[in-house]
Design a protein around this motif. Structure first.
Motif, short mmCIF file in Angstrom:
data_model
loop_
_atom_site.label_atom_id
_atom_site.label_comp_id
_atom_site.label_asym_id
_atom_site.label_seq_id
_atom_site.Cartn_x
_atom_site.Cartn_y
_atom_site.Cartn_z
N UNK A 1 1.00 -1.17 0.32
CA UNK A 1 -0.13 0.45 0.21
C UNK A 1 0.72 1.55 -0.31
N UNK A 2 1.92 1.19 0.95
CA UNK A 2 2.75 2.32 0.78
C UNK A 2 3.64 2.84 -0.71
N UNK A 3 3.76 1.31 -1.17
CA UNK A 3 4.71 1.43 -2.62
C UNK A 3 3.61 2.15 -2.95
N UNK A 4 2.48 1.97 -3.24
CA UNK A 4 1.62 2.29 -4.53
C UNK A 4 1.01 4.08 -3.90
N UNK A 5 1.18 3.94 -2.89
CA UNK A 5 0.79 5.83 -2.92
C UNK A 5 1.41 6.24 -2.80
N UNK A 6 3.11 6.33 -2.51
CA UNK A 6 4.29 6.73 -3.17
C UNK A 6 5.09 6.48 -4.80
N UNK A 7 4.19 6.64 -4.83
CA UNK A 7 4.48 5.07 -6.62
C UNK A 7 3.77 5.99 -7.48
N UNK A 8 2.69 7.13 -6.95
CA UNK A 8 2.10 7.91 -8.19
C UNK A 8 0.45 7.14 -8.00
N UNK A 9 0.31 6.62 -7.11
CA UNK A 9 -1.42 6.39 -7.35
C UNK A 9 -2.55 7.20 -7.94
N UNK A 10 -2.01 8.52 -6.89
CA UNK A 10 -2.87 9.84 -6.96
C UNK A 10 -3.44 9.75 -8.35
N UNK A 11 -2.73 10.01 -9.07
CA UNK A 11 -2.88 10.55 -10.47
C UNK A 11 -2.65 9.45 -11.35
N UNK A 12 -2.55 8.47 -11.46
CA UNK A 12 -2.93 7.00 -11.66
C UNK A 12 -4.48 7.02 -11.65
N UNK A 13 -4.98 6.65 -10.36
CA UNK A 13 -6.27 6.37 -10.16
C UNK A 13 -6.74 7.51 -10.77
N UNK A 14 -6.83 8.92 -11.13
CA UNK A 14 -7.22 9.66 -11.05
C UNK A 14 -7.70 9.83 -12.88
N UNK A 15 -6.78 9.45 -13.62
CA UNK A 15 -6.66 9.16 -15.07
C UNK A 15 -7.18 8.57 -15.48
N UNK A 16 -7.66 6.83 -14.69
CA UNK A 16 -7.92 5.83 -14.97
C UNK A 16 -10.14 5.85 -14.77
N UNK A 17 -9.13 6.98 -13.60
CA UNK A 17 -11.02 7.20 -13.09
C UNK A 17 -11.74 8.45 -14.51
N UNK A 18 -10.82 9.83 -14.54
CA UNK A 18 -11.74 10.36 -16.25
C UNK A 18 -11.56 9.53 -17.46
N UNK A 19 -11.09 8.15 -17.49
CA UNK A 19 -10.84 7.56 -18.35
C UNK A 19 -12.28 7.27 -18.90
N UNK A 20 -12.75 6.53 -17.15
CA UNK A 20 -13.66 5.43 -17.72
C UNK A 20 -15.01 6.37 -17.12
N UNK A 21 -15.01 7.41 -16.99
CA UNK A 21 -16.38 8.18 -16.93
C UNK A 21 -16.53 9.09 -18.22
N UNK A 22 -15.21 9.03 -19.25
CA UNK A 22 -15.39 9.55 -20.32
C UNK A 22 -16.73 8.87 -21.77
N UNK A 23 -15.63 7.54 -21.09
CA UNK A 23 -15.64 5.90 -22.27
C UNK A 23 -16.28 4.83 -21.68
N UNK A 24 -16.92 5.02 -20.61
CA UNK A 24 -17.21 3.58 -20.29
C UNK A 24 -17.96 3.45 -21.42
N UNK A 25 -19.11 4.08 -21.94
CA UNK A 25 -20.19 3.64 -22.70
C UNK A 25 -19.83 2.77 -24.07
N UNK A 26 -18.60 3.38 -24.23
CA UNK A 26 -17.62 3.08 -25.26
C UNK A 26 -16.89 1.67 -25.29
#
Lengths: 554, 289
Positions: free
Chosen positions: A508-533
């Motif tokens: 969990x620590x590794x994930x938090x320091x390894x850029x988790x926030x940006x990565x999660x954000x990116x996937x979330x945005x992608x999913x919000x936009x693309x989930x129907x496609x």
């Protein structure tokens, strides 16, 4: 004078030199105007890639110049020039060709990330209008399978890729030795405890009866064919579909998998040296020599599995009887193994292509079942004949192997099922051959066992439909997944020195320091936009049901 | 003089160490040979180690009929022989003047060449240069850009410099020009050096991979490294196998092993012939020979 004093002068010279070279490397050709005039059916000339696998037999010419390229030029709608792309180095070869402006008009490429990269570099031509105005066959296919369109649309909402529909079937099958179960009076395990108990019995109770302690319950613990097994059992993936349709990203699901693997490892049911078996070949050999009780195989091709692995096993251990095993129920739920990708994108068009219309005609030509069948079976009457019910039968295996077997890459946009019944995998087996007869039995069992509406244990969707993170995020993500993987591997083999709980904290620590926030954000945005496609597993299950219905109707 | 105990121990350790290193080189090779000569079943179930099981030449037979290996073998031979010849020629022509003390700007030219060891244009600019010179799809694209290895040139230059200056003074008095000195004095005296460098170049050309893959589009001109690499690696492209007919193009392990054998045998055959020159070998500074 030292080198350093001279360096500026040298660099100046070098700079001038390269400037000159750059000066003469400008493209001569201005962007060609559209070849709009409809001069009655003049054959267009286009270039296309073709994979080179080093498999064209001696005397058959080369992959870009042979009887099939001639056949295409004689029977197809356009004059084709082929450029060979080495299969393994396709990315670097395509990069060079694109960067130097000499890439072919039509590019066939299986690699999703390579196609995405070309899109990001604005090298691709959108296809919507082209298909709308000039296509007959492919347009009809899109009408029949809207998923083909869905999968080929890129982030700007336009269609960029041609593809094909594949039959849906399990990519991985878990085999258990039924003869061992019978001998020890055991049942196919249905949950974690039973799985552990059966594996333990297989290891300790000498199921092969040779009086030597040389068997393992389970093989391929970490690498090779089996690699995904435990991930599928626990759906231990980084990107998942949550209960309420939200996307979930992170290592949380990995803990249970590691716990179970640790339990198996500590029970001694797996080869202790599994980490040094880097490609899983040792473990696979053990299985084929009848020393392993549970083993998962990549069975994307049951025919190949029949002629290689199954045949070897039947020779080495004539008593062996395999059974398909469903994934056990666990605390994480029950899942099914990964399936084939039914909507596979395989071709893109170079943005600089001068004659898109001819490309479209060529794609239409390739999509036709008659054409696709030719690259599978050869010329009717020469390489194969059709039996009364439409079953293609190869006339001479030797001739087929020499002249046809290597031509399949010409059919990369061909949807086999359009052929009807004999496009389906189930009809390909030859029951006169013992290994194939056995493989057919297992194939049917696997279809029944794994093609269910249980969630597929590979997260959100097939890897070929996953989006690609932007480059620097991708680097971070790869690093953090590798680091977390190492943490859990350590926890599996370290006994009391390093517990799973500690590992989960560290992960969990590794994930938090390894850029988790940006990565999660990116996937979330992608999913919000693309989930129907985005095509996900439930879409594939629908396709499966349609396909099976069509198959049974035949 | 008899060896002391510690020397004996040292030699013993040396022998043990060298034996281990030698075995680590030879055993994999034996394994590949055994694989290429074994039956398919035996290979698949891992029963082959150092000795062929169910001996058969089937792998070699399918290699020669089922793949374009003969063509690519011949291509490799051409690339290597012509390339080595050209490279040696130009290396000698560069190293000789640079080894002459009376050559006025030899320092500048040496540095200019060393510069290329540190900086290069990278893949795409190199490709553009080769493309605009019209060399794509011709072996010249393999030979010309890497015609001279700067490092080899430096080795040769210092070898020429080691030759005593009195010899060519004597030759000059007897009426030799620079060409005569090079051909009749310098080169014959540097045979070990030349043989070694030729081998360096030869192995380099024989193993040429990236350059062939990038610059050569015509698969009829592929050499063995590209062919064998393609055969070996294509096997593991999982995504291709959505279409099972694709599997037909997969190359079994036995055939791949046979291809590896065909590829390394020529180099293995050349080494012993040149071995005596290695004893003299090359040097850059210090004293040898």
């Amino acid at each position: 004078m030292s080198l350093f004093n001279k360096l500026p002068k040298l660099m100046l010279i070098a700079g001038l030199g390269s400037g000159l070279l750059a000066g003469c490397s400008n493209d001569k050709e201005p962007a060609a105007g559209s070849s709009g005039n409809t001069g009655e059916k003049e054959r267009g000339s286009i270039s296309s890639t073709i994979y080179d696998r080093g498999s064209v037999p001696n005397g058959m010419g080369t992959i870009e110049d042979n009887m099939w390229t001639k056949w295409i030029n004689e029977n197809g709608p356009a004059n084709l020039k082929f450029v060979a792309i080495p299969r393994w180095e396709s990315q670097s070869k395509l990069n060079v060709l694109l960067a130097s402006g000499s890439a072919p008009d039509l590019i066939f490429e299986f690699g999703t990330s390579i196609r995405n990269q070309m899109f990001d570099q604005k090298q691709l031509m959108p296809l919507d209008d082209l298909i709308e105005q000039h296509s007959v066959e492919y347009k009809a296919l899109l009408g029949k399978y809207p998923q083909l369109k869905q999968a080929g649309i890129k982030s700007d909402g336009k269609l960029y890729e041609f593809g094909r529909m594949n039959e849906v079937y399990p990519l991985v099958s878990v085999f258990i030795r039924e003869d061992w179960l019978d001998k020890l009076g055991l049942q196919v395990p249905t949950n974690e405890e039973e799985f552990l108990a059966v594996a333990k019995a297989f290891t300790e109770q000498d199921p092969d009866g040779n009086g030597v302690d040389d068997t393992y319950g389970i093989g391929g613990f970490e690498f090779g064919d089996n690699a995904g097994l435990f991930r599928y059992i626990f759906n231990a993936n980084w990107v998942n579909l949550g209960e309420n349709g939200e996307i979930e990203v992170g290592p949380e699901r990995l803990q249970k998998e590691a716990e179970f693997k640790r339990a198996l490892y500590e029970a001694g049911v797996v080869d202790k040296d599994f980490l040094s078996d880097k490609d899983g070949s040792k473990s696979k050999q053990d299985f084929l020599n009848g020393k392993i009780g549970i083993y998962a195989f990549m069975t994307n091709d049951y025919m190949g599995f029949a002629s290689r692995e199954l045949d070897t096993l039947m020779t080495n251990v004539p008593d062996a009887k395999l059974k398909i095993m469903p994934l056990p129920k666990t605390s994480a739920g029950q899942f099914t193994t990964v399936w084939n990708n039914p909507v596979q994108m395989t071709a893109v068009v170079n943005a600089r292509a001068k004659n898109p219309e001819a490309i479209m005609e060529y794609i239409d030509f390739l999509v036709k079942p008659e054409t696709g069948r030719t690259f599978r079976y050869g010329i009717e009457g020469e390489h194969y004949k059709l039996e009364a019910d439409g079953k293609p039968v190869i006339l001479d295996q030797e001739k087929y192997k020499n002249e046809v077997s290597w031509a399949s890459d010409f059919g990369m946009v061909y949807s086999r099922l359009e052929e009807g019944k004999y496009g389906y995998a189930e009809t390909q087996f030859d029951e006169a051959i013992p290994a194939q007869k056995e493989a057919l039995r297992l194939f049917r069992e696997a279809m029944e066992t794994y093609m269910t509406d249980l969630p597929v244990g590979e997260g959100l969707t097939h890897s070929e439909h996953m989006p690609q993170l932007p480059k620097e995020l991708q680097v971070k993500f790869s690093n953090v997944t590798a680091a977390v993987h190492d943490i859990y591997t350590r926890a599996i083999i370290s006994g009391s020195k390093y517990t799973i709980e500690q590992a989960a904290d560290d992960a969990q620590k590794q994930w938090e320091t390894g850029g988790s926030a940006e990565i999660v954000d990116w996937y979330k945005q992608w999913w919000d936009k693309e989930k129907d496609n985005v095509l996900i597993w439930s879409d594939f299950y629908e396709i499966y049901e349609q396909q099976q219905e069509a198959f049974k109707a035949e | 003089m008899r060896d002391s105990r510690s020397e004996k121990l040292f030699y013993l350790l040396n022998y043990v160490l060298l034996t281990i290193i030698a075995l680590s080189c030879i055993l994999p090779l034996l394994n590949v040979i055994a694989l290429s000569l074994s039956g398919a079943d035996a290979v698949a179930s891992g029963r082959v180690t150092l000795w062929p099981v169910e001996t058969s030449l089937a792998s070699f037979k399918s290699l020669f009929t089922g793949t374009p290996i003969m063509r690519s073998f011949w291509n490799s031979v051409q690339i290597t022989l012509i390339g080595t010849g050209l490279s040696m020629l130009v290396t000698i022509m560069a190293a000789y003047p640079l080894s002459r003390r009376q050559f006025y700007s030899r320092r500048f030219f040496t540095l200019a060449m060393v510069f290329t060891m540190i900086f290069n244009g990278g893949l795409i600019p190199s490709y553009l240069v080769v493309q605009n010179l019209g060399l794509v799809n011709s072996y010249a694209a393999l030979w010309l850009p890497g015609l001279v290895s700067t490092y080899n040139m430096l080795l040769m230059r210092s070898a020429f410099e080691q030759l005593p200056g009195e010899v060519d003074e004597a030759a000059k008095i007897d009426g030799c020009g620079e060409t005569g000195i090079l051909l009749r004095i310098v080169l014959p005296l540097s045979k070990p050096m030349l043989a070694t460098l030729a081998l360096f170049y030869g192995v380099g050309y024989w193993n040429a991979f990236m350059s062939v893959m990038i610059y050569i589009n015509d698969t009829a001109k592929y050499n063995m490294t590209v062919l064998v690499q393609n055969m070996i690696k294509s096997t593991s492209m999982i995504q291709d196998f959505a279409d099972p007919t694709m599997l037909a193009t997969m190359t079994p392990e036995g055939i791949r092993s046979a291809a590896v054998i065909v590829m390394i045998v020529p180099i293995l055959a050349v080494y012993p012939l040149l071995q005596k020159y290695f004893v003299k070998g090359v040097m850059l500074g210090s004293i040898k020979g």
